[in-house]
Every structure is written in structure tokens, then in C-alpha cells.
Design a protein around this motif. Structure first.
Motif, PDB file in Angstrom:
ATOM      1  N   ALA A  94     -30.666  50.394 -26.364  1.00 38.69           N
ATOM      2  CA  ALA A  94     -29.673  49.578 -27.062  1.00 38.69           C
ATOM      3  C   ALA A  94     -28.472  49.286 -26.164  1.00 38.69           C
ATOM      4  CB  ALA A  94     -29.216  50.288 -28.336  1.00 38.69           C
ATOM      5  N   ALA A  95     -28.015  50.281 -25.415  1.00 35.64           N
ATOM      6  CA  ALA A  95     -26.878  50.080 -24.520  1.00 35.64           C
ATOM      7  C   ALA A  95     -27.220  49.091 -23.415  1.00 35.64           C
ATOM      8  CB  ALA A  95     -26.456  51.420 -23.908  1.00 35.64           C
ATOM      9  N   ALA A  96     -28.428  49.192 -22.872  1.00 38.24           N
ATOM     10  CA  ALA A  96     -28.857  48.274 -21.820  1.00 38.24           C
ATOM     11  C   ALA A  96     -28.957  46.852 -22.337  1.00 38.24           C
ATOM     12  CB  ALA A  96     -30.197  48.728 -21.250  1.00 38.24           C
ATOM     13  N   MET A  97     -29.461  46.695 -23.540  1.00 43.39           N
ATOM     14  CA  MET A  97     -29.551  45.366 -24.144  1.00 43.39           C
ATOM     15  C   MET A  97     -28.168  44.742 -24.290  1.00 43.39           C
ATOM     16  SD  MET A  97     -32.333  45.897 -27.208  1.00 43.39           S
ATOM     17  CE  MET A  97     -34.087  46.071 -26.929  1.00 43.39           C
ATOM     18  N   LYS A  98     -27.226  45.534 -24.778  1.00 47.24           N
ATOM     19  CA  LYS A  98     -25.874  45.023 -25.010  1.00 47.24           C
ATOM     20  C   LYS A  98     -25.180  44.639 -23.708  1.00 47.24           C
ATOM     21  CE  LYS A  98     -25.120  47.718 -29.243  1.00 47.24           C
ATOM     22  NZ  LYS A  98     -24.378  48.856 -29.848  1.00 47.24           N
ATOM     23  N   ALA A  99     -25.463  45.385 -22.649  1.00 45.99           N
ATOM     24  CA  ALA A  99     -24.758  45.174 -21.386  1.00 45.99           C
ATOM     25  C   ALA A  99     -25.322  44.029 -20.559  1.00 45.99           C
ATOM     26  CB  ALA A  99     -24.795  46.458 -20.560  1.00 45.99           C
ATOM     27  N   ALA A 100     -26.568  43.658 -20.795  1.00 44.38           N
ATOM     28  CA  ALA A 100     -27.252  42.715 -19.912  1.00 44.38           C
ATOM     29  C   ALA A 100     -26.843  41.261 -20.165  1.00 44.38           C
ATOM     30  CB  ALA A 100     -28.757  42.857 -20.075  1.00 44.38           C
ATOM     31  N   ASP A 101     -26.781  40.504 -19.081  1.00 49.49           N
ATOM     32  CA  ASP A 101     -26.621  39.055 -19.193  1.00 49.49           C
ATOM     33  C   ASP A 101     -27.947  38.398 -19.571  1.00 49.49           C
ATOM     34  OD1 ASP A 101     -23.839  38.898 -18.284  1.00 49.49           O
ATOM     35  OD2 ASP A 101     -24.638  39.568 -16.368  1.00 49.49           O
ATOM     36  N   LEU A 102     -29.041  39.035 -19.157  1.00 46.80           N
ATOM     37  CA  LEU A 102     -30.381  38.543 -19.491  1.00 46.80           C
ATOM     38  C   LEU A 102     -31.292  39.741 -19.691  1.00 46.80           C
ATOM     39  CD1 LEU A 102     -32.416  36.153 -19.722  1.00 46.80           C
ATOM     40  CD2 LEU A 102     -32.894  36.509 -17.285  1.00 46.80           C
ATOM     41  N   CYS A 103     -31.963  39.772 -20.842  1.00 47.15           N
ATOM     42  CA  CYS A 103     -32.947  40.819 -21.125  1.00 47.15           C
ATOM     43  C   CYS A 103     -34.347  40.245 -20.906  1.00 47.15           C
ATOM     44  CB  CYS A 103     -32.810  41.324 -22.556  1.00 47.15           C
ATOM     45  SG  CYS A 103     -31.238  42.153 -22.889  1.00 47.15           S
ATOM     46  N   ILE A 104     -35.148  40.949 -20.122  1.00 46.73           N
ATOM     47  CA  ILE A 104     -36.508  40.521 -19.826  1.00 46.73           C
ATOM     48  C   ILE A 104     -37.463  41.446 -20.562  1.00 46.73           C
ATOM     49  CG2 ILE A 104     -38.208  40.120 -18.002  1.00 46.73           C
ATOM     50  CD1 ILE A 104     -35.817  39.740 -16.091  1.00 46.73           C
ATOM     51  N   ILE A 105     -38.329  40.852 -21.371  1.00 45.13           N
ATOM     52  CA  ILE A 105     -39.263  41.625 -22.203  1.00 45.13           C
ATOM     53  C   ILE A 105     -40.668  41.466 -21.638  1.00 45.13           C
ATOM     54  CG2 ILE A 105     -40.077  42.044 -24.541  1.00 45.13           C
ATOM     55  CD1 ILE A 105     -37.728  40.350 -25.567  1.00 45.13           C
ATOM     56  N   PRO A 106     -41.140  42.451 -20.857  1.00 38.85           N
ATOM     57  CA  PRO A 106     -42.509  42.347 -20.336  1.00 38.85           C
ATOM     58  C   PRO A 106     -43.529  42.655 -21.428  1.00 38.85           C
ATOM     59  CG  PRO A 106     -41.163  43.914 -19.076  1.00 38.85           C
ATOM     60  CD  PRO A 106     -40.471  43.657 -20.373  1.00 38.85           C
ATOM     61  N   ALA A 107     -44.639  41.965 -21.386  1.00 37.22           N
ATOM     62  CA  ALA A 107     -45.714  42.213 -22.347  1.00 37.22           C
ATOM     63  C   ALA A 107     -47.052  41.916 -21.698  1.00 37.22           C
ATOM     64  CB  ALA A 107     -45.534  41.336 -23.591  1.00 37.22           C
ATOM     65  N   ARG A 108     -48.004  42.799 -21.909  1.00 31.27           N
ATOM     66  CA  ARG A 108     -49.360  42.521 -21.483  1.00 31.27           C
ATOM     67  C   ARG A 108     -50.017  41.622 -22.528  1.00 31.27           C
ATOM     68  NH1 ARG A 108     -50.883  48.758 -20.871  1.00 31.27           N
ATOM     69  NH2 ARG A 108     -49.769  48.651 -22.863  1.00 31.27           N
ATOM     70  N   PRO A 109     -51.026  40.845 -22.133  1.00 31.61           N
ATOM     71  CA  PRO A 109     -51.648  39.915 -23.086  1.00 31.61           C
ATOM     72  C   PRO A 109     -52.623  40.613 -24.025  1.00 31.61           C
ATOM     73  CG  PRO A 109     -52.686  39.695 -20.944  1.00 31.61           C
ATOM     74  CD  PRO A 109     -51.540  40.664 -20.759  1.00 31.61           C
ATOM     75  N   ASN A 110     -52.062  41.525 -24.844  1.00 26.85           N
ATOM     76  CA  ASN A 110     -52.888  42.165 -25.878  1.00 26.85           C
ATOM     77  C   ASN A 110     -52.058  42.283 -27.148  1.00 26.85           C
ATOM     78  OD1 ASN A 110     -51.502  44.843 -26.039  1.00 26.85           O
ATOM     79  ND2 ASN A 110     -52.250  45.075 -23.943  1.00 26.85           N
ATOM     80  N   ALA A 111     -52.731  42.501 -28.249  1.00 26.99           N
ATOM     81  CA  ALA A 111     -52.069  42.467 -29.558  1.00 26.99           C
ATOM     82  C   ALA A 111     -50.953  43.496 -29.676  1.00 26.99           C
ATOM     83  CB  ALA A 111     -53.100  42.693 -30.664  1.00 26.99           C
ATOM     84  N   PHE A 112     -51.158  44.706 -29.168  1.00 30.99           N
ATOM     85  CA  PHE A 112     -50.167  45.761 -29.348  1.00 30.99           C
ATOM     86  C   PHE A 112     -48.868  45.445 -28.603  1.00 30.99           C
ATOM     87  CE2 PHE A 112     -54.229  47.999 -30.045  1.00 30.99           C
ATOM     88  CZ  PHE A 112     -54.001  48.469 -31.327  1.00 30.99           C
ATOM     89  N   ASP A 113     -48.994  44.955 -27.368  1.00 33.21           N
ATOM     90  CA  ASP A 113     -47.791  44.597 -26.628  1.00 33.21           C
ATOM     91  C   ASP A 113     -47.078  43.411 -27.263  1.00 33.21           C
ATOM     92  OD1 ASP A 113     -48.512  46.567 -24.772  1.00 33.21           O
ATOM     93  OD2 ASP A 113     -47.749  45.369 -23.108  1.00 33.21           O
ATOM     94  N   LEU A 114     -47.843  42.451 -27.753  1.00 34.14           N
ATOM     95  CA  LEU A 114     -47.230  41.278 -28.369  1.00 34.14           C
ATOM     96  C   LEU A 114     -46.511  41.646 -29.662  1.00 34.14           C
ATOM     97  CD1 LEU A 114     -50.076  38.685 -27.732  1.00 34.14           C
ATOM     98  CD2 LEU A 114     -47.957  38.984 -26.451  1.00 34.14           C
ATOM     99  N   TRP A 115     -47.077  42.557 -30.440  1.00 36.25           N
ATOM    100  CA  TRP A 115     -46.388  43.014 -31.650  1.00 36.25           C
ATOM    101  C   TRP A 115     -45.101  43.746 -31.286  1.00 36.25           C
ATOM    102  CZ3 TRP A 115     -51.577  45.286 -33.816  1.00 36.25           C
ATOM    103  CH2 TRP A 115     -52.327  44.235 -34.357  1.00 36.25           C
ATOM    104  N   ALA A 116     -45.176  44.626 -30.275  1.00 28.93           N
ATOM    105  CA  ALA A 116     -43.974  45.352 -29.845  1.00 28.93           C
ATOM    106  C   ALA A 116     -42.917  44.394 -29.312  1.00 28.93           C
ATOM    107  CB  ALA A 116     -44.349  46.377 -28.774  1.00 28.93           C
ATOM    108  N   SER A 117     -43.354  43.332 -28.639  1.00 25.99           N
ATOM    109  CA  SER A 117     -42.413  42.337 -28.113  1.00 25.99           C
ATOM    110  C   SER A 117     -41.639  41.672 -29.234  1.00 25.99           C
ATOM    111  CB  SER A 117     -43.172  41.271 -27.315  1.00 25.99           C
ATOM    112  OG  SER A 117     -43.781  41.841 -26.192  1.00 25.99           O
ATOM    113  N   GLU A 118     -42.301  41.441 -30.344  1.00 24.24           N
ATOM    114  CA  GLU A 118     -41.622  40.802 -31.472  1.00 24.24           C
ATOM    115  C   GLU A 118     -40.532  41.712 -32.029  1.00 24.24           C
ATOM    116  OE1 GLU A 118     -42.666  38.291 -35.527  1.00 24.24           O
ATOM    117  OE2 GLU A 118     -44.257  39.343 -34.439  1.00 24.24           O
ATOM    118  N   ILE A 119     -40.795  43.029 -32.056  1.00 22.86           N
ATOM    119  CA  ILE A 119     -39.792  43.984 -32.523  1.00 22.86           C
ATOM    120  C   ILE A 119     -38.568  43.955 -31.614  1.00 22.86           C
ATOM    121  CG2 ILE A 119     -39.300  46.440 -32.855  1.00 22.86           C
ATOM    122  CD1 ILE A 119     -42.297  46.764 -33.601  1.00 22.86           C
ATOM    123  N   THR A 120     -38.825  43.944 -30.301  1.00 19.67           N
ATOM    124  CA  THR A 120     -37.720  43.899 -29.342  1.00 19.67           C
ATOM    125  C   THR A 120     -36.939  42.601 -29.479  1.00 19.67           C
ATOM    126  OG1 THR A 120     -39.068  45.224 -27.825  1.00 19.67           O
ATOM    127  CG2 THR A 120     -37.120  44.137 -26.902  1.00 19.67           C
TER     128      THR A 120
END
Length: 218
Positions: A94-120
Motif C-alpha cells: 500500500a505504501a509503495a502504491m501511494k508513493a509511486a508516480d506509476l504502478c506497474i502490474i505484472p501478470a502472466r497470461p493465466n486466469a489466476f494472475d488476471l483475477w489478481a490483477s483486477e484486485i490490484t
């Protein structure tokens, strides 16, 4: 100073590997880079020990000290801070998200990573932070249908930064040897991808501010 954070609430997405290689690519492009490791596993601290040189410094930091350390780095002339986070929801993430000018959300092309990406993504939208998705560890081109599905899903959720990052042994070999992939195999496909990724990130965050000229005494 510009600050980017690699964050997603899913382990195994390759945040630390990407953070180290992006940091080295930026350093090679002329940035003064500093990495902050906010992952309890401290993968990048271990990477720095293997690296055995201080051209891209790495420091572990607790959430409560992040703001003061970023302020110190900016005053010291660092032009780019790269923050690595844990693959879980935490105070550090949470602290890193707040401090960043740009947040990069890596995701592998599978359902579990894509679902987690949506949460982030939802967490970042609540913080009103700028973010992009990065499709990582993409399978070979013969499995392009799977990649296309991942691209479509991430584009639907928000911006997708280019290029797509392939599943290449060079990334793991470089990280294991304390290198960025652009150092490990300078002309390889992975190195080309990483230079393109840094170029895309730089377009998002803008160039480093020029230092004010030193005034001579009258």
C-alpha cells in the motif's frame, strides 16, 4: 525524481526479475537509479549481493520510512527509484502504491494472475494512482491464442504497456547472476524487450528533471 512500483497481489508474477532488469536498463540509458526492496523475501537484496557492485544500489525499507527515504534519494540526485513489493496485500504494498508516480502490474497470461490483477487495479483506482498492466512470461508464439486472451482481458481492465515480455531463460539466468538481462545477453531477444519496456515506461513518467545550474558567487 520519478518513482515506479511493481505491485500485484499475486506471487510468482516476476516482479523482482522485472524490477532488476528495468533498473539496469534505465541505468544504462543514463538514469541514476536506486532500488527499494519492500518484499519480505528481499529477493533484490540477494540480487545486489551477487552483483557485487554499487552502480544500481538496493536498500530494504519498511513502510513507515518510505517517504523519508524517497525524499533523501531525490535530494541526493537519484533520477529514478524502482520499488519492489511482496505478492500479497500488505502495508508495504500500500505504501509503495501511494508513493509511486506509476504502478506497474505484472501478470502472466493465466486466469489466476488476471483475477489478481483486477484486485490490484481496484486498489489503485481507489488511491487514484496511475497504473499500467504488463503481460509477463508469455508462452511461445505458437500459443498465441492464450496471449491474445490475456491481452484482451488486461486491455479491458485498463492500460497495457508494451512490449509483451516472453518466457525466456535469459531473465532467470541474469537475475541469478546479479545482472540485468541487458547485461547478460546484450543482443538477445530478452534484452531487446527490456530496452523497449524501459522506453515505454519513460514515455509514461517523463524525462528526469534537469538540475538547476549552479550560480557563481558575485
Amino acid at each position: 525524481m520519478r518513482t515506479i512500483s511493481f505491485c500485484t497481489q499475486k506471487g510468482g508474477s516476476g516482479k523482482s526479475t522485472l524490477a532488476s532488469s528495468v533498473a539496469v536498463a534505465a541505468h544504462e540509458a543514463g538514469e541514476r537509479v536506486f532500488i527499494l526492496d519492500m518484499d519480505p523475501q528481499q529477493s533484490l537484496m540477494k540480487w545486489a549481493k551477487v552483483r557485487k557492485k554499487n552502480d544500481v544500489p538496493v536498500e530494504a525499507v519498511q513502510p513507515g520510512k518510505l517517504a523519508s527515504i524517497l525524499n533523501q534519494l531525490a535530494k541526493s540526485g537519484v533520477t529514478l527509484c524502482v520499488i519492489d513489493t511482496a505478492g500479497t496485500e500488505s502495508a508495504a504494498t500500500a505504501a509503495a502504491m501511494k508513493a509511486a508516480d506509476l504502478c506497474i502490474i505484472p501478470a502472466r497470461p493465466n486466469a489466476f494472475d488476471l483475477w489478481a490483477s483486477e484486485i490490484t487495479r481496484k486498489a489503485l483506482r481507489e488511491l487514484r494512482k496511475e497504473y499500467v498492466f504488463l503481460l509477463n512470461q508469455c508462452p511461445p508464439s505458437q500459443q498465441s491464442a492464450r496471449i491474445e486472451e490475456g491481452v484482451a482481458a488486461l486491455e479491458k481492465m485498463g492500460g497495457l504497456i508494451s512490449p509483451l515480455i516472453g518466457a525466456r531463460a535469459d531473465y532467470q539466468d541474469a537475475a541469478r547472476n546479479g545482472c540485468g538481462v541487458t547485461e547478460w545477453s546484450a543482443n538477445g531477444d530478452a534484452a531487446i524487450e527490456m530496452r523497449k519496456l524501459w522506453s515505454s515506461i519513460r514515455k509514461r513518467i517523463g524525462p528526469a528533471a534537469k538540475a538547476a545550474p549552479v550560480r557563481k558567487a558575485a
